[in-house]
Motif scaffolding. Structure first.
Motif, PDB file in Angstrom:
ATOM      1  N   UNK A 282      37.848  63.719 -19.325  1.00 29.33           N
ATOM      2  CA  UNK A 282      37.606  63.721 -17.886  1.00 29.33           C
ATOM      3  C   UNK A 282      38.730  63.014 -17.135  1.00 29.33           C
ATOM      4  N   UNK A 283      39.099  63.567 -15.996  1.00 30.62           N
ATOM      5  CA  UNK A 283      40.083  62.934 -15.111  1.00 30.62           C
ATOM      6  C   UNK A 283      39.320  62.324 -13.945  1.00 30.62           C
ATOM      7  N   UNK A 284      39.479  61.033 -13.750  1.00 28.07           N
ATOM      8  CA  UNK A 284      38.711  60.316 -12.734  1.00 28.07           C
ATOM      9  C   UNK A 284      39.470  60.104 -11.439  1.00 28.07           C
ATOM     10  N   UNK A 285      40.804  60.316 -11.469  1.00 27.61           N
ATOM     11  CA  UNK A 285      41.587  60.024 -10.262  1.00 27.61           C
ATOM     12  C   UNK A 285      42.894  60.793 -10.267  1.00 27.61           C
ATOM     13  N   UNK A 286      43.380  61.086  -9.064  1.00 31.82           N
ATOM     14  CA  UNK A 286      44.722  61.639  -8.904  1.00 31.82           C
ATOM     15  C   UNK A 286      45.313  61.103  -7.609  1.00 31.82           C
TER      16      UNK A 286
ATOM     17  N   UNK B  40      40.643  59.122 -21.155  1.00 33.84           N
ATOM     18  CA  UNK B  40      41.400  58.913 -22.394  1.00 33.84           C
ATOM     19  C   UNK B  40      42.306  57.681 -22.331  1.00 33.84           C
ATOM     20  N   UNK B  41      42.181  56.888 -21.265  1.00 34.94           N
ATOM     21  CA  UNK B  41      42.881  55.609 -21.079  1.00 34.94           C
ATOM     22  C   UNK B  41      44.332  55.770 -20.636  1.00 34.94           C
ATOM     23  N   UNK B  42      44.784  56.992 -20.406  1.00 36.85           N
ATOM     24  CA  UNK B  42      46.185  57.212 -20.050  1.00 36.85           C
ATOM     25  C   UNK B  42      46.351  57.535 -18.570  1.00 36.85           C
ATOM     26  N   UNK B  43      47.546  57.252 -18.069  1.00 37.36           N
ATOM     27  CA  UNK B  43      48.005  57.708 -16.761  1.00 37.36           C
ATOM     28  C   UNK B  43      49.150  58.682 -17.017  1.00 37.36           C
ATOM     29  N   UNK B  44      49.033  59.884 -16.465  1.00 40.23           N
ATOM     30  CA  UNK B  44      50.095  60.880 -16.624  1.00 40.23           C
ATOM     31  C   UNK B  44      50.692  61.212 -15.262  1.00 40.23           C
TER      32      UNK B  44
ATOM     33  N   UNK C  34      54.290  69.745 -19.721  1.00 47.56           N
ATOM     34  CA  UNK C  34      53.993  68.406 -20.200  1.00 47.56           C
ATOM     35  C   UNK C  34      54.298  67.411 -19.093  1.00 47.56           C
ATOM     36  N   UNK C  35      53.646  66.254 -19.109  1.00 45.20           N
ATOM     37  CA  UNK C  35      53.909  65.249 -18.063  1.00 45.20           C
ATOM     38  C   UNK C  35      55.324  64.703 -18.163  1.00 45.20           C
ATOM     39  N   UNK C  36      55.862  64.301 -17.025  1.00 41.16           N
ATOM     40  CA  UNK C  36      57.191  63.683 -17.046  1.00 41.16           C
ATOM     41  C   UNK C  36      57.097  62.226 -17.466  1.00 41.16           C
ATOM     42  N   UNK C  37      55.885  61.675 -17.419  1.00 37.96           N
ATOM     43  CA  UNK C  37      55.675  60.295 -17.863  1.00 37.96           C
ATOM     44  C   UNK C  37      54.236  60.134 -18.325  1.00 37.96           C
ATOM     45  N   UNK C  38      54.049  59.453 -19.437  1.00 32.71           N
ATOM     46  CA  UNK C  38      52.719  59.103 -19.930  1.00 32.71           C
ATOM     47  C   UNK C  38      52.664  57.599 -20.098  1.00 32.71           C
ATOM     48  N   UNK C  39      51.782  56.966 -19.340  1.00 33.15           N
ATOM     49  CA  UNK C  39      51.714  55.507 -19.289  1.00 33.15           C
ATOM     50  C   UNK C  39      50.493  55.036 -20.068  1.00 33.15           C
ATOM     51  N   UNK C  40      50.739  54.297 -21.139  1.00 31.93           N
ATOM     52  CA  UNK C  40      49.684  53.834 -22.033  1.00 31.93           C
ATOM     53  C   UNK C  40      49.592  52.319 -22.005  1.00 31.93           C
ATOM     54  N   UNK C  41      48.387  51.810 -22.070  1.00 32.51           N
ATOM     55  CA  UNK C  41      48.183  50.365 -22.047  1.00 32.51           C
ATOM     56  C   UNK C  41      46.750  49.988 -21.731  1.00 32.51           C
ATOM     57  N   UNK C  42      46.077  50.803 -20.910  1.00 29.26           N
ATOM     58  CA  UNK C  42      44.673  50.522 -20.618  1.00 29.26           C
ATOM     59  C   UNK C  42      43.822  50.713 -21.869  1.00 29.26           C
TER      60      UNK C  42
ATOM     61  N   UNK D 154      40.376  51.056 -21.665  1.00 32.19           N
ATOM     62  CA  UNK D 154      39.234  51.924 -21.328  1.00 32.19           C
ATOM     63  C   UNK D 154      39.644  52.869 -20.203  1.00 32.19           C
ATOM     64  N   UNK D 155      38.699  53.643 -19.738  1.00 38.46           N
ATOM     65  CA  UNK D 155      38.963  54.702 -18.760  1.00 38.46           C
ATOM     66  C   UNK D 155      39.736  54.188 -17.549  1.00 38.46           C
ATOM     67  N   UNK D 156      40.681  54.999 -17.086  1.00 40.28           N
ATOM     68  CA  UNK D 156      41.427  54.699 -15.862  1.00 40.28           C
ATOM     69  C   UNK D 156      40.631  55.237 -14.682  1.00 40.28           C
ATOM     70  N   UNK D 157      40.207  54.333 -13.804  1.00 42.03           N
ATOM     71  CA  UNK D 157      39.309  54.720 -12.709  1.00 42.03           C
ATOM     72  C   UNK D 157      40.050  55.204 -11.471  1.00 42.03           C
ATOM     73  N   UNK D 158      41.248  54.636 -11.210  1.00 44.40           N
ATOM     74  CA  UNK D 158      41.970  55.037 -10.004  1.00 44.40           C
ATOM     75  C   UNK D 158      43.461  54.859 -10.202  1.00 44.40           C
ATOM     76  N   UNK D 159      44.238  55.805  -9.670  1.00 46.71           N
ATOM     77  CA  UNK D 159      45.696  55.695  -9.665  1.00 46.71           C
ATOM     78  C   UNK D 159      46.183  55.793  -8.229  1.00 46.71           C
ATOM     79  N   UNK D 160      47.280  55.088  -7.945  1.00 47.92           N
ATOM     80  CA  UNK D 160      47.802  55.066  -6.574  1.00 47.92           C
ATOM     81  C   UNK D 160      49.311  54.807  -6.601  1.00 47.92           C
ATOM     82  N   UNK D 161      50.060  55.680  -5.920  1.00 52.51           N
ATOM     83  CA  UNK D 161      51.499  55.483  -5.785  1.00 52.51           C
ATOM     84  C   UNK D 161      51.790  54.476  -4.673  1.00 52.51           C
TER      85      UNK D 161
END
Length: 343
Positions: free
Chosen positions: A216-220, A236-240, A249-257, A259-266
């Motif tokens: 599931x994707x929770x945020x964009x 899946x704990x990733x930010x793409x 494919x994504x230009x960047x895959x950010x791993x470190x969380x 548990x689930x990533x709830x929100x992303x913001x530029x």
């Protein structure tokens, strides 16, 4: 200095800084972690000594998202667990100016991720939560978009008198709907079906469907500097980070969380800076171009669900958590003169 507002019995889901008033924040919160009970919409002002309530309203069901009007400094829209959008006037302590309730379809099954970190895929869901609301930012239009557990996105006139169009295509709950800051009549949506979709309101059509995650994707969110760059955050704990011109494919895959990533913001100030908050109790800042972390903020004791950058105050951010707090602060990586600031 970190400033904290405590809202006992209300668990934060979303925060947004006013586009007009530098020190003003709106927060959507729910009782009992959004599972049951009522909701609260809080309008807060940062002061020299802390954070003060300007206005607050209670709602009969949980509130899950909030967006400020881009045309009127007093107006906000909230999305509720009863399937409604409410138009509120911060100068009016009474009832909302309007309540729109067109999200009515039932969702038969609810998968894990949007509400809990445990699997509840066998639960039957009879509620129709409006989980996302956003006010358009481009010139020449004044629209609101909502995303719901009924798997539809709706576009509204600013008075919420009626929806202008209903967009269908997702095969799961819609958790996030965000207008492009560059392209009029264009928004992105993220869903429990694992796809990121780009929509054209004028033609009422999906222009691009990206199988962005196998969960599931929770945020964009849309990059403020490049109309082709969109980020997604997933169970899946990733930010793409995606370039819409080539989505193989994504230009960047950010791993470190954890548990689930709830929100992303530029960031609105740094082209390469991206923030994410998570059910692992952290807020993380990234340089997505270099594919590396900038800073991890651990100052909550529960899920962190809401996050925003202050458009008026470079470096300042605000977040909210299920630990019943809203926090306003400047992380070290965004402070003036920081060597870690992405460029």
């Amino acid at each position: 200095m970190e400033k904290v507002f405590r809202c006992p019995g209300r668990h934060g889901y979303a925060v947004e800084v006013s586009p007009f008033i530098p020190h003003r924040v709106a927060c959507a919160a729910s009782q009992h972690y959004g599972i049951a009970g009522c909701g609260a919409l809080l309008v807060l002002d940062e002061t020299e000594s802390g954070v003060a309530v300007v206005q607050s309203w209670q709602w009969a069901d949980g509130l899950f998202d909030v967006t400020w009007s881009e045309a009127n400094e007093h107006v906000v829209v909230a999305g509720g667990g009863d399937g409604s959008l409410q138009l509120w006037d911060t100068a009016n302590r009474g009832a909302p100016l309007r309540v729109a309730k067109e999200h009515t379809q039932e969702v038969s099954r609810l998968q894990r991720g949007g509400l809990l970190c445990v699997s509840v895929s066998d639960l039957v869901c009879v509620c129709v939560k409006v989980y996302s609301v956003d006010w358009s930012q481009t010139r020449g239009e004044n629209l609101v978009v909502s995303g719901s557990w009924d798997q539809t996105a709706k576009v509204w006139d600013p008075s919420l008198s009626h929806s202008l169009t209903t967009l269908r295509g997702h095969e799961g709950v819609i958790y996030s709907t965000v207008w492009s800051p560059h392209i009029p009549g264009c928004f992105a949506s993220a869903s429990g079906d694992g796809t990121l979709r780009i929509w054209d309101v004028k033609s009422a059509a999906c222009r691009l469907a990206v199988p962005a995650h196998r969960a599931e994707i929770l945020s964009c969110d849309w990059c403020k500097y490049d109309q082709n760059i969109v980020a997604t955050g997933s169970v899946d704990c990733s930010v793409c980070v995606w370039d819409l011109r080539n989505v193989k494919q994504p230009i960047s895959t950010l791993l470190g969380h954890a548990y689930a990533v709830r929100r992303v913001k530029f960031s609105p100030f740094s082209e390469a800076t991206l923030a994410s908050c998570s059910y692992d109790f952290t807020v993380r800042f990234w340089d997505y171009r270099r594919n590396r972390p900038l800073e991890t903020v651990e100052h909550h004791s529960e899920f962190v669900c809401g996050f925003d950058f202050n458009l008026h105050n470079p470096g300042q951010v605000v977040d909210c958590s299920w630990d019943e707090t809203v926090k306003i602060y400047t992380p070290a990586c965004l402070s003036v003169g920081s060597h870690n600031r992405a460029s």
